[in-house]
Design a protein around this motif. Structure first.
Motif, PDB file in Angstrom:
ATOM      1  N   TYR A 140      -3.672  -0.433  -8.264  1.00  0.00           N
ATOM      2  CA  TYR A 140      -4.587   0.505  -8.382  1.00  0.00           C
ATOM      3  C   TYR A 140      -4.330   1.618  -7.286  1.00  0.00           C
ATOM      4  CZ  TYR A 140      -6.415  -4.370  -9.002  1.00  0.00           C
ATOM      5  OH  TYR A 140      -6.631  -5.804  -9.979  1.00  0.00           O
ATOM      6  N   THR A 141      -5.503   1.969  -8.021  1.00  0.00           N
ATOM      7  CA  THR A 141      -4.794   3.728  -7.608  1.00  0.00           C
ATOM      8  C   THR A 141      -6.639   4.657  -8.228  1.00  0.00           C
ATOM      9  OG1 THR A 141      -3.582   5.763  -8.577  1.00  0.00           O
ATOM     10  CG2 THR A 141      -4.682   4.374 -10.587  1.00  0.00           C
ATOM     11  N   PHE A 142      -6.393   5.770  -7.103  1.00  0.00           N
ATOM     12  CA  PHE A 142      -6.798   6.673  -7.680  1.00  0.00           C
ATOM     13  C   PHE A 142      -6.686   8.358  -7.912  1.00  0.00           C
ATOM     14  CE2 PHE A 142      -7.585   4.638  -3.843  1.00  0.00           C
ATOM     15  CZ  PHE A 142      -8.747   4.083  -3.835  1.00  0.00           C
ATOM     16  N   VAL A 153       1.031  -0.915  -0.012  1.00  0.00           N
ATOM     17  CA  VAL A 153      -0.139  -0.389  -0.273  1.00  0.00           C
ATOM     18  C   VAL A 153       0.958   1.114   0.134  1.00  0.00           C
ATOM     19  CG1 VAL A 153      -2.066   1.266   1.098  1.00  0.00           C
ATOM     20  CG2 VAL A 153      -1.998  -0.725   1.095  1.00  0.00           C
ATOM     21  N   ILE A 154       0.320   1.882  -0.770  1.00  0.00           N
ATOM     22  CA  ILE A 154       1.121   3.785  -0.888  1.00  0.00           C
ATOM     23  C   ILE A 154      -0.331   4.360  -0.511  1.00  0.00           C
ATOM     24  CG2 ILE A 154       2.269   5.491  -1.909  1.00  0.00           C
ATOM     25  CD1 ILE A 154       4.084   2.565  -3.636  1.00  0.00           C
ATOM     26  N   THR A 155      -0.251   5.077   0.517  1.00  0.00           N
ATOM     27  CA  THR A 155      -0.588   5.883   0.656  1.00  0.00           C
ATOM     28  C   THR A 155      -0.690   6.822   0.252  1.00  0.00           C
ATOM     29  OG1 THR A 155       0.234   6.645   3.080  1.00  0.00           O
ATOM     30  CG2 THR A 155      -1.233   4.797   2.841  1.00  0.00           C
ATOM     31  N   VAL A 163      -1.774  -8.265   3.413  1.00  0.00           N
ATOM     32  CA  VAL A 163      -1.020  -6.730   3.609  1.00  0.00           C
ATOM     33  C   VAL A 163       0.809  -6.697   3.291  1.00  0.00           C
ATOM     34  CG1 VAL A 163      -0.419  -4.188   3.684  1.00  0.00           C
ATOM     35  CG2 VAL A 163      -2.876  -4.745   3.544  1.00  0.00           C
ATOM     36  N   LEU A 164       1.734  -6.765   2.670  1.00  0.00           N
ATOM     37  CA  LEU A 164       3.084  -6.962   2.820  1.00  0.00           C
ATOM     38  C   LEU A 164       3.603  -5.386   3.391  1.00  0.00           C
ATOM     39  CD1 LEU A 164       4.170  -8.164  -0.716  1.00  0.00           C
ATOM     40  CD2 LEU A 164       3.231 -10.054   2.163  1.00  0.00           C
ATOM     41  N   ALA A 165       3.562  -4.587   3.579  1.00  0.00           N
ATOM     42  CA  ALA A 165       4.037  -2.929   3.398  1.00  0.00           C
ATOM     43  C   ALA A 165       3.649  -1.882   3.583  1.00  0.00           C
ATOM     44  CB  ALA A 165       5.315  -2.770   3.096  1.00  0.00           C
ATOM     45  N   VAL A 166       3.398  -0.683   4.369  1.00  0.00           N
ATOM     46  CA  VAL A 166       2.235   0.010   4.095  1.00  0.00           C
ATOM     47  C   VAL A 166       3.875   1.501   3.422  1.00  0.00           C
ATOM     48  CG1 VAL A 166       0.822   2.118   4.901  1.00  0.00           C
ATOM     49  CG2 VAL A 166       0.147  -0.506   5.306  1.00  0.00           C
ATOM     50  N   GLY A 167       3.722   2.550   2.715  1.00  0.00           N
ATOM     51  CA  GLY A 167       4.245   3.499   2.866  1.00  0.00           C
ATOM     52  C   GLY A 167       3.770   4.841   2.356  1.00  0.00           C
ATOM     53  N   GLU A 172      -2.586   8.646  -8.432  1.00  0.00           N
ATOM     54  CA  GLU A 172      -2.440   8.258 -10.001  1.00  0.00           C
ATOM     55  C   GLU A 172      -0.528   8.613  -9.742  1.00  0.00           C
ATOM     56  OE1 GLU A 172      -3.775  10.415 -12.800  1.00  0.00           O
ATOM     57  OE2 GLU A 172      -6.632   9.279 -12.596  1.00  0.00           O
ATOM     58  N   GLU A 173      -0.990   9.772  -9.329  1.00  0.00           N
ATOM     59  CA  GLU A 173       1.244  10.260  -9.544  1.00  0.00           C
ATOM     60  C   GLU A 173       1.967   8.726  -7.893  1.00  0.00           C
ATOM     61  OE1 GLU A 173       2.806  12.347 -10.464  1.00  0.00           O
ATOM     62  OE2 GLU A 173       1.555  12.614 -11.729  1.00  0.00           O
ATOM     63  N   SER A 174       1.162   8.531  -7.136  1.00  0.00           N
ATOM     64  CA  SER A 174       2.490   7.785  -6.554  1.00  0.00           C
ATOM     65  C   SER A 174       2.415   6.579  -7.633  1.00  0.00           C
ATOM     66  CB  SER A 174       1.883   7.495  -5.036  1.00  0.00           C
ATOM     67  OG  SER A 174       1.529   8.670  -4.599  1.00  0.00           O
ATOM     68  N   SER A 175       1.571   6.299  -8.165  1.00  0.00           N
ATOM     69  CA  SER A 175       1.498   4.587  -9.151  1.00  0.00           C
ATOM     70  C   SER A 175       2.131   4.479  -9.976  1.00  0.00           C
ATOM     71  CB  SER A 175       0.311   4.564  -9.387  1.00  0.00           C
ATOM     72  OG  SER A 175      -1.258   4.574  -8.728  1.00  0.00           O
ATOM     73  N   TRP A 176       2.664   6.024 -10.927  1.00  0.00           N
ATOM     74  CA  TRP A 176       3.229   6.185 -11.395  1.00  0.00           C
ATOM     75  C   TRP A 176       5.170   5.859 -11.473  1.00  0.00           C
ATOM     76  CZ3 TRP A 176       1.998   5.581 -16.642  1.00  0.00           C
ATOM     77  CH2 TRP A 176       1.304   5.836 -17.175  1.00  0.00           C
ATOM     78  N   GLY A 177       4.901   6.528  -9.640  1.00  0.00           N
ATOM     79  CA  GLY A 177       6.145   6.191  -9.001  1.00  0.00           C
ATOM     80  C   GLY A 177       6.785   4.687  -9.199  1.00  0.00           C
ATOM     81  N   ALA A 178       5.258   3.648  -8.441  1.00  0.00           N
ATOM     82  CA  ALA A 178       6.127   2.936  -8.373  1.00  0.00           C
ATOM     83  C   ALA A 178       6.046   1.293  -9.807  1.00  0.00           C
ATOM     84  CB  ALA A 178       4.244   2.382  -7.658  1.00  0.00           C
TER      85      ALA A 178
END
Lengths: 367, 319
Positions: A278-280, A191-193, A220-224, A255-261
């Protein structure tokens, strides 16, 4: 008298920024009323509290109306799109003038901004708060002065004329349900919050957890903390990929964080793992990325709600009933907007063009 | 009193500098040992290269910051100057290509640094205030230029700079190492570099001994600006987006790296090698916290505690 003088002074100071003609560009969005009129046709909620084009008459008389808008900040295109929906509605009524203030993501500044709007003698205040609780005193001051207060996107836990917003919780539930379905009810996710502690991030996390409670097979393995943006998400995802040889999906709040991922996945040469994203956010670029298969689902959180806010304020000033408003668990009335459908490959074509932003998606580094 | 720059090699201070550097290195080694026990994936080559790339942007900024802090100044505008350069790279790449975009972004960053330098050295504005003003001003320009909307970078040949490898090492890390080497030589072997220590220790004494204090002080801010533009180049290329919020808050990360690396905020003492080690300490800490899955809230505690403890140990070692 003093107030008049101050108002006159501040208007003079702002004169170069205030449009003199309809074809002049609106502040911040830099769009003309003609451009905004074309956009108005695409707005998702113009059928809620509909209002005909033309000057607004109050008690049979048409006189100039000034509406104040205090926005969280204009540091994100989502926030600018929200303003555009407001400007598009204002352009349709020749006797409306907007005063727009930038809260600069600072509760103290925004609180002062709201008081400045009152000092300018606006006829109604539209407010999209930085942080709910901190804006309570300012909101009370507006209500105390007897003018309508329309709160948008994030709520204020005190009395208000109307709160308009979508639910981040139910939207996140939709996206998480889709993820659970795609994964067949089991898998390992990271999860990337959004910015930790901000209310949309808290609510999106809550929605996800509500759904995951039903799927014990999804771990959930990890949250950042991706802070809504691209840069912090890259090292976080790189480290997650290093620590976990098997990841099925990334659940990111933006979405921006998803692009980073996605950049991190490409760099780690893990594109072959087919990690789902999965994004918002609901931008047009995001919808295009869903269609292209980079994202598996995009929570459709539309910024185009400020036109409803302006119409609600005008309805109130005109003495018309606000259809659909209801009491809820906070003081004041709420107008709950329908959840926009989560954008997935099946419906992406219908939504491209109806999201926010005109920029193109980043080329997928895995393609 | 006469003290030429070449004579400025006070024995005690350089002993303290050596001790500082050894102390910082020891701290880094201890952290690496601890990290390799905490995660079996820490001491793998891909992970170590990741860390080296992850610290590149802040590491580059921190080297420029070291120059400024050595003269007893501070540059709060590095994140914003990075931001303005990033949006200019993105904006000009679309229509004019790299040959125009890169020099233009770097020139803009240097110009911002020059304004800082003139304000500090010639107008006598305190560095904290001058660069605080630039922090806001440059950020405002970035927002105006983009209209608040990020500019995507679609020019794929530009991505290599931030994402590719040379001899198995990520290019951003090589840029950082090259900058480190050049800076170390300039600071320890040139009259200009030695003069910066003199200015930071005692500006008046430096002036009396013939150091062109105003010119060198201006130059230091130009260097910091140029380096911020270089960091911006890595940022734009790595992330392929020209967002006006690029680099927000990086000034504090850069200052933290400088301070953890043993450079004194009161000027005159420290080194870029120390700054590099400080950058690595902060980077390795963030990496191991992510690898072991520590909650992001708790990670902030570690970072804050690290900065304070590091500076405490450093101040003890001077006594």
């Amino acid at each position: 008298m003093l107030r008049r003088l101050l108002f006159a002074l501040s208007v003079t100071a702002l004169l170069p920024a205030v449009p003199a003609l309809a074809e002049d560009k609106q502040p911040i969005s830099q769009k003309t009323c003609t451009q905004l009129a074309a956009e108005y046709k695409q707005l998702p909620f113009t059928n809620i509290l509909p209002l005909d084009e033309g000057p607004i008459a109050i008690g049979g008389k048409v006189k100039p109306l000034t509406i104040g808008f205090s926005q969280t900040a204009f540091n994100h295109p989502w926030r600018i799109s929200m303003l555009e929906s407001l400007q598009a509605e204002a352009c349709r009524h020749s006797n409306i003038k907007l005063v727009v203030l930038d809260g600069n993501v600072d509760v103290a500044k925004q609180s002062n901004d709201v008081r400045d709007l009152m000092a300018r003698g606006v006829d109604a205040v539209l407010l999209s708060p930085v942080e709910s609780a901190a804006l309570v005193p300012a909101a009370r001051a507006v209500m105390g002065s007897g003018i309508p207060l329309i709160v948008m996107d994030r709520d204020v836990p005190t009395d208000k004329t109307l709160f308009i917003g979508q639910s981040n919780v139910t939207m996140a539930e939709q996206v998480a349900e889709r993820m659970a379905k795609d994964l067949g009810g089991k898998g390992d996710i990271v999860v990337i919050t959004g910015l930790k502690g901000s209310s949309p991030a808290v609510d999106r996390d809550k929605g996800m957890k509500n759904v995951l409670a039903k799927y014990p097979g999804i771990k959930v393995l990890a949250v950042g903390d991706g802070q809504w943006i691209r840069e912090p998400a890259v090292p976080i995802m790189e480290d997650f990929l290093t620590a976990h040889p098997h990841i099925d999906a990334v659940f990111s709040h933006a979405e921006e964080s998803s692009w980073g991922a996605q950049l991190a996945i490409a760099r780690a040469k893990r594109c072959g793992d087919k990690i789902r994203q999965y994004t918002f956010d609901g931008s047009n670029a995001g919808f295009k990325a869903v269609k292209a298969g980079t994202f598996s689902a995009d929570g459709n959180y539309t910024p185009f709600i400020a036109d409803i806010g302006l119409r609600a304020a005008l309805y109130k000033l005109m003495g018309k009933d606000i259809a659909g408003q209801h009491a809820y668990d906070m003081p004041g009335q709420r107008l709950l907007l329908p959840d926009s459908p989560t954008v997935v490959p099946e419906n992406a074509d219908q939504w491209i063009g109806r999201g926010w932003g005109t920029f193109e998606p980043t080329p997928d580094p895995c393609k | 009193m006469s003290l030429s720059p070449s004579q400025f090699r006070p024995g005690l201070a350089s002993l303290a500098n050596t001790w500082r550097r050894v102390g910082v290195l020891a701290a880094l080694i201890l952290l690496v040992i601890a990290a390799s026990f905490l995660s079996d994936r820490f001491l793998t080559l891909p992970n170590l290269l990741n860390v080296l790339r992850q610290v590149a942007i802040v590491g580059i900024l921190a080297i420029g910051m070291t120059f400024v802090i050595l003269t007893r100044g501070i540059d709060l505008s590095v994140g914003s100057i990075l931001g303005i350069s990033v949006v200019l790279y993105a904006g000009f790449l679309q229509d004019h290509g790299m040959a125009v975009a890169i020099p233009l972004g770097l020139a803009a960053a240097m110009l911002a640094g020059l304004v800082n330098g003139i304000g500090v050295a010639f107008a006598g504005i305190p560095p904290f205030i001058m660069t605080l003003g630039m922090l806001s001003f440059a950020r405002g320009l970035a927002f105006i230029y983009t209209g608040g909307t990020p500019i995507p970078i679609l020019n794929e040949s530009f991505y290599d700079l931030g994402n590719d490898y040379l001899l198995g090492v990520p290019i951003p890390s090589l840029i950082l190492l090259a900058l480190l080497a050049v800076s170390a030589v300039v600071l320890s072997l040139t009259a200009f570099g030695r003069s910066l220590y003199a200015i930071g220790s005692n500006e008046e004494a430096a002036r009396l001994s013939g150091v062109p204090v105003k010119l060198y002080t201006t130059l230091v801010y130009v260097i910091s600006g140029a380096v911020s533009g270089l960091a911006g180049l890595v940022y734009a290329s790595q992330l392929s987006i020209g967002t006006p919020i690029a680099g927000q808050g990086y000034e504090l990360d850069a200052i933290a790296a400088v301070v953890v690396g043993g450079t004194s905020l009161f000027g005159g003492r420290g080194s870029v090698a120390g700054t590099f080690l400080g950058t690595l300490i902060i980077g390795v800490l963030a990496n191991i916290l992510n690898l072991t899955g520590v909650d992001p809230f708790v990670q902030q505690l570690f970072k804050g505690a690290l900065i304070v403890v590091a500076v405490y140990i450093m101040s003890r070692s001077d006594r």
